[in-house]
Design a protein around this motif. Structure first.
Motif, PDB file in Angstrom:
ATOM      1  N   MET A 135      26.028  49.939  63.064  1.00  0.00           N
ATOM      2  CA  MET A 135      27.361  50.485  63.330  1.00  0.00           C
ATOM      3  C   MET A 135      28.151  50.640  62.031  1.00  0.00           C
ATOM      4  SD  MET A 135      30.448  48.775  65.542  1.00  0.00           S
ATOM      5  CE  MET A 135      32.121  49.360  65.341  1.00  0.00           C
ATOM      6  N   LEU A 136      28.160  49.576  61.220  1.00  0.00           N
ATOM      7  CA  LEU A 136      28.916  49.628  59.982  1.00  0.00           C
ATOM      8  C   LEU A 136      28.312  50.614  58.996  1.00  0.00           C
ATOM      9  CD1 LEU A 136      29.823  45.872  59.449  1.00  0.00           C
ATOM     10  CD2 LEU A 136      31.234  47.713  60.364  1.00  0.00           C
ATOM     11  N   ALA A 137      26.974  50.711  58.992  1.00  0.00           N
ATOM     12  CA  ALA A 137      26.314  51.673  58.111  1.00  0.00           C
ATOM     13  C   ALA A 137      26.713  53.088  58.490  1.00  0.00           C
ATOM     14  CB  ALA A 137      24.803  51.485  58.185  1.00  0.00           C
ATOM     15  N   LEU A 138      26.775  53.343  59.800  1.00  0.00           N
ATOM     16  CA  LEU A 138      27.180  54.653  60.293  1.00  0.00           C
ATOM     17  C   LEU A 138      28.619  54.942  59.901  1.00  0.00           C
ATOM     18  CD1 LEU A 138      26.775  57.203  61.979  1.00  0.00           C
ATOM     19  CD2 LEU A 138      27.393  55.873  64.011  1.00  0.00           C
ATOM     20  N   LEU A 139      29.492  53.934  60.039  1.00  0.00           N
ATOM     21  CA  LEU A 139      30.894  54.109  59.680  1.00  0.00           C
ATOM     22  C   LEU A 139      31.039  54.430  58.202  1.00  0.00           C
ATOM     23  CD1 LEU A 139      33.896  53.980  60.283  1.00  0.00           C
ATOM     24  CD2 LEU A 139      33.806  51.493  60.004  1.00  0.00           C
ATOM     25  N   ALA A 140      30.251  53.716  57.373  1.00  0.00           N
ATOM     26  CA  ALA A 140      30.312  53.967  55.936  1.00  0.00           C
ATOM     27  C   ALA A 140      29.931  55.405  55.613  1.00  0.00           C
ATOM     28  CB  ALA A 140      29.394  52.989  55.201  1.00  0.00           C
ATOM     29  N   GLY A 141      28.912  55.900  56.322  1.00  0.00           N
ATOM     30  CA  GLY A 141      28.482  57.268  56.110  1.00  0.00           C
ATOM     31  C   GLY A 141      29.551  58.273  56.517  1.00  0.00           C
ATOM     32  N   LEU A 142      30.229  57.972  57.617  1.00  0.00           N
ATOM     33  CA  LEU A 142      31.280  58.860  58.095  1.00  0.00           C
ATOM     34  C   LEU A 142      32.457  58.897  57.131  1.00  0.00           C
ATOM     35  CD1 LEU A 142      31.274  57.982  61.896  1.00  0.00           C
ATOM     36  CD2 LEU A 142      30.527  60.123  60.864  1.00  0.00           C
ATOM     37  N   VAL A 198      46.157  36.474  62.760  1.00  0.00           N
ATOM     38  CA  VAL A 198      45.437  37.742  62.754  1.00  0.00           C
ATOM     39  C   VAL A 198      44.002  37.513  63.217  1.00  0.00           C
ATOM     40  CG1 VAL A 198      44.693  39.702  61.364  1.00  0.00           C
ATOM     41  CG2 VAL A 198      46.832  38.514  60.809  1.00  0.00           C
ATOM     42  N   VAL A 199      43.557  38.318  64.161  1.00  0.00           N
ATOM     43  CA  VAL A 199      42.165  38.292  64.602  1.00  0.00           C
ATOM     44  C   VAL A 199      41.411  39.376  63.845  1.00  0.00           C
ATOM     45  CG1 VAL A 199      40.587  38.588  66.523  1.00  0.00           C
ATOM     46  CG2 VAL A 199      42.759  37.416  66.882  1.00  0.00           C
ATOM     47  N   MET A 200      40.328  38.991  63.178  1.00  0.00           N
ATOM     48  CA  MET A 200      39.502  39.933  62.429  1.00  0.00           C
ATOM     49  C   MET A 200      38.235  40.197  63.229  1.00  0.00           C
ATOM     50  SD  MET A 200      39.942  38.264  58.610  1.00  0.00           S
ATOM     51  CE  MET A 200      39.271  39.703  57.779  1.00  0.00           C
ATOM     52  N   ALA A 201      37.925  41.464  63.451  1.00  0.00           N
ATOM     53  CA  ALA A 201      36.763  41.832  64.265  1.00  0.00           C
ATOM     54  C   ALA A 201      35.719  42.536  63.414  1.00  0.00           C
ATOM     55  CB  ALA A 201      37.194  42.735  65.416  1.00  0.00           C
ATOM     56  N   GLY A 202      34.475  42.063  63.545  1.00  0.00           N
ATOM     57  CA  GLY A 202      33.352  42.697  62.872  1.00  0.00           C
ATOM     58  C   GLY A 202      32.483  43.428  63.866  1.00  0.00           C
ATOM     59  N   GLU A 203      31.255  43.694  63.478  1.00  0.00           N
ATOM     60  CA  GLU A 203      30.345  44.459  64.328  1.00  0.00           C
ATOM     61  C   GLU A 203      30.021  43.718  65.623  1.00  0.00           C
ATOM     62  OE1 GLU A 203      26.045  46.794  64.014  1.00  0.00           O
ATOM     63  OE2 GLU A 203      26.728  45.498  62.387  1.00  0.00           O
ATOM     64  N   ASP A 204      29.777  42.419  65.546  1.00  0.00           N
ATOM     65  CA  ASP A 204      29.381  41.673  66.739  1.00  0.00           C
ATOM     66  C   ASP A 204      30.017  40.290  66.819  1.00  0.00           C
ATOM     67  OD1 ASP A 204      28.104  40.499  64.652  1.00  0.00           O
ATOM     68  OD2 ASP A 204      26.070  40.720  65.438  1.00  0.00           O
ATOM     69  N   ARG A 205      31.084  40.053  66.063  1.00  0.00           N
ATOM     70  CA  ARG A 205      31.731  38.744  66.112  1.00  0.00           C
ATOM     71  C   ARG A 205      33.194  38.870  65.697  1.00  0.00           C
ATOM     72  NH1 ARG A 205      30.521  35.839  60.782  1.00  0.00           N
ATOM     73  NH2 ARG A 205      29.843  37.483  59.381  1.00  0.00           N
ATOM     74  N   MET A 206      33.946  37.805  65.915  1.00  0.00           N
ATOM     75  CA  MET A 206      35.356  37.802  65.591  1.00  0.00           C
ATOM     76  C   MET A 206      35.722  36.486  64.918  1.00  0.00           C
ATOM     77  SD  MET A 206      36.843  39.429  69.151  1.00  0.00           S
ATOM     78  CE  MET A 206      38.505  39.668  68.517  1.00  0.00           C
ATOM     79  N   LYS A 207      36.775  36.493  64.122  1.00  0.00           N
ATOM     80  CA  LYS A 207      37.297  35.255  63.559  1.00  0.00           C
ATOM     81  C   LYS A 207      38.809  35.387  63.394  1.00  0.00           C
ATOM     82  CE  LYS A 207      36.881  36.085  58.555  1.00  0.00           C
ATOM     83  NZ  LYS A 207      36.351  35.541  57.275  1.00  0.00           N
ATOM     84  N   LEU A 208      39.457  34.269  63.104  1.00  0.00           N
ATOM     85  CA  LEU A 208      40.908  34.228  63.030  1.00  0.00           C
ATOM     86  C   LEU A 208      41.345  33.762  61.653  1.00  0.00           C
ATOM     87  CD1 LEU A 208      43.269  32.668  65.668  1.00  0.00           C
ATOM     88  CD2 LEU A 208      43.328  31.802  63.345  1.00  0.00           C
ATOM     89  N   GLY A 252      41.300  44.980  56.340  1.00  0.00           N
ATOM     90  CA  GLY A 252      39.888  44.833  56.660  1.00  0.00           C
ATOM     91  C   GLY A 252      38.973  45.251  55.510  1.00  0.00           C
ATOM     92  N   ASP A 253      37.706  44.872  55.646  1.00  0.00           N
ATOM     93  CA  ASP A 253      36.696  45.281  54.684  1.00  0.00           C
ATOM     94  C   ASP A 253      35.448  45.709  55.454  1.00  0.00           C
ATOM     95  OD1 ASP A 253      35.507  42.921  55.546  1.00  0.00           O
ATOM     96  OD2 ASP A 253      36.208  41.779  53.810  1.00  0.00           O
ATOM     97  N   ASP A 254      34.337  45.872  54.763  1.00  0.00           N
ATOM     98  CA  ASP A 254      33.123  46.346  55.424  1.00  0.00           C
ATOM     99  C   ASP A 254      32.631  45.376  56.494  1.00  0.00           C
ATOM    100  OD1 ASP A 254      33.079  48.652  53.992  1.00  0.00           O
ATOM    101  OD2 ASP A 254      31.646  47.953  52.488  1.00  0.00           O
ATOM    102  N   GLU A 255      32.774  44.067  56.223  1.00  0.00           N
ATOM    103  CA  GLU A 255      32.293  43.073  57.184  1.00  0.00           C
ATOM    104  C   GLU A 255      33.246  42.900  58.352  1.00  0.00           C
ATOM    105  OE1 GLU A 255      30.623  38.456  57.331  1.00  0.00           O
ATOM    106  OE2 GLU A 255      31.625  39.210  55.537  1.00  0.00           O
TER     107      GLU A 255
END
Length: 245
Positions: free
Chosen positions: A1-8, A89-99, A62-65
């Motif tokens: 997902m992130l690789a695709l986003l980077a390409g876009l 702040v809740v930070m969301a990645g490809e398949d996980r989240m952290k605060l 946000g960043d790539d991760e």
């Protein structure tokens, strides 16, 4: 997902569209939608948050991760006990989240550093056992991606001690952990894919481990993973001898 986003992002110009603006104790919080394209009609990819005051001080982006950030429902509460309201702040990645959290002190916002175990990654701040005192829910990063398995996020409840450290106290969260075990057991029984079964078995054993039932954790992992002793040895090493990299 992130690789695709980077390409876009290479192919299209990203823009930030102002979605909301609220004031919290003198701090202006502006929430922007990240979109691809050059107009406001562009495809919205998610939400990123900025905390601004006077000279537009950037606090979170946000960043790539962790590409997406969201204001949490506990924003405004004093989580760290310093007398100042906090921005959560809740930070969301490809398949996980952290605060992550920032104390809104008069001299300026500062990131709150929680005294937690090295393997822990904060997921949320909430009351999970109904005693009126919020806990930190943290993800056990030792089992995330264990042996390339898609292990469900294992969330552990920590409570604050007098010294300011956040520590485990499994006796207070038996019902919370039991509900997670029951859910995983149901998924294991319905799953035909052996790799997914091992992934669920890993999470199941991790919850038992955090409940203080170490030997039962190993026995159950061996049973649920259909006798994979090699994988069990690797899991033991990960849980018992893990060192923060």
């Amino acid at each position: 997902m992130l690789a695709l986003l980077a390409g876009l992002l290479v192919a299209q110009k990203p823009i930030l569209v102002l979605a909301d603006s609220v004031e919290i104790v003198g701090y202006q919080v502006k929430v922007y939608s990240l979109a691809l394209g050059e107009t406001e009609e562009a495809d919205v990819m998610g939400t990123r948050l900025f905390l601004l005051r006077d000279a537009d001080t950037l606090v979170a982006l946000g960043d790539d991760e962790w590409p997406f950030l969201f204001l949490d429902k506990d924003t405004g509460e004093d989580i760290d006990g310093d007398g100042n309201p906090d921005l959560v702040v809740v930070m969301a990645g490809e398949d996980r989240m952290k605060l992550v959290a920032y104390s809104l002190a008069p001299v300026g916002p500062r990131e709150i550093v929680f005294s937690i175990p090295g393997w822990a990654e904060i997921v949320s701040y909430e009351d999970v056992n109904g005693d009126g005192v919020p806990e930190l829910l943290v993800a056990d990063t030792r089992v995330a991606g264990f042996e390339d398995l898609e292990v469900p996020q294992v969330t552990v409840a920590l409570r604050k001690t007098r010294g300011g450290y956040w520590e485990e106290y499994p006796e207070a969260y038996t019902e919370y952990y039991t509900s997670r075990l029951e859910g995983l057991l149901t998924r294991i029984r319905m799953e035909a894919n052996p790799f997914k079964k091992r992934a669920y078995a890993t999470a199941y054993a991790a919850y038992l481990f955090h409940m203080g039932k170490t030997q039962e954790a190993w026995d159950e992992f061996l049973r649920l993973s259909e006798g994979d002793e090699t994988l069990l040895m690797k899991l033991k090493e990960r849980m018992l001898f893990w060192e923060e990299k």
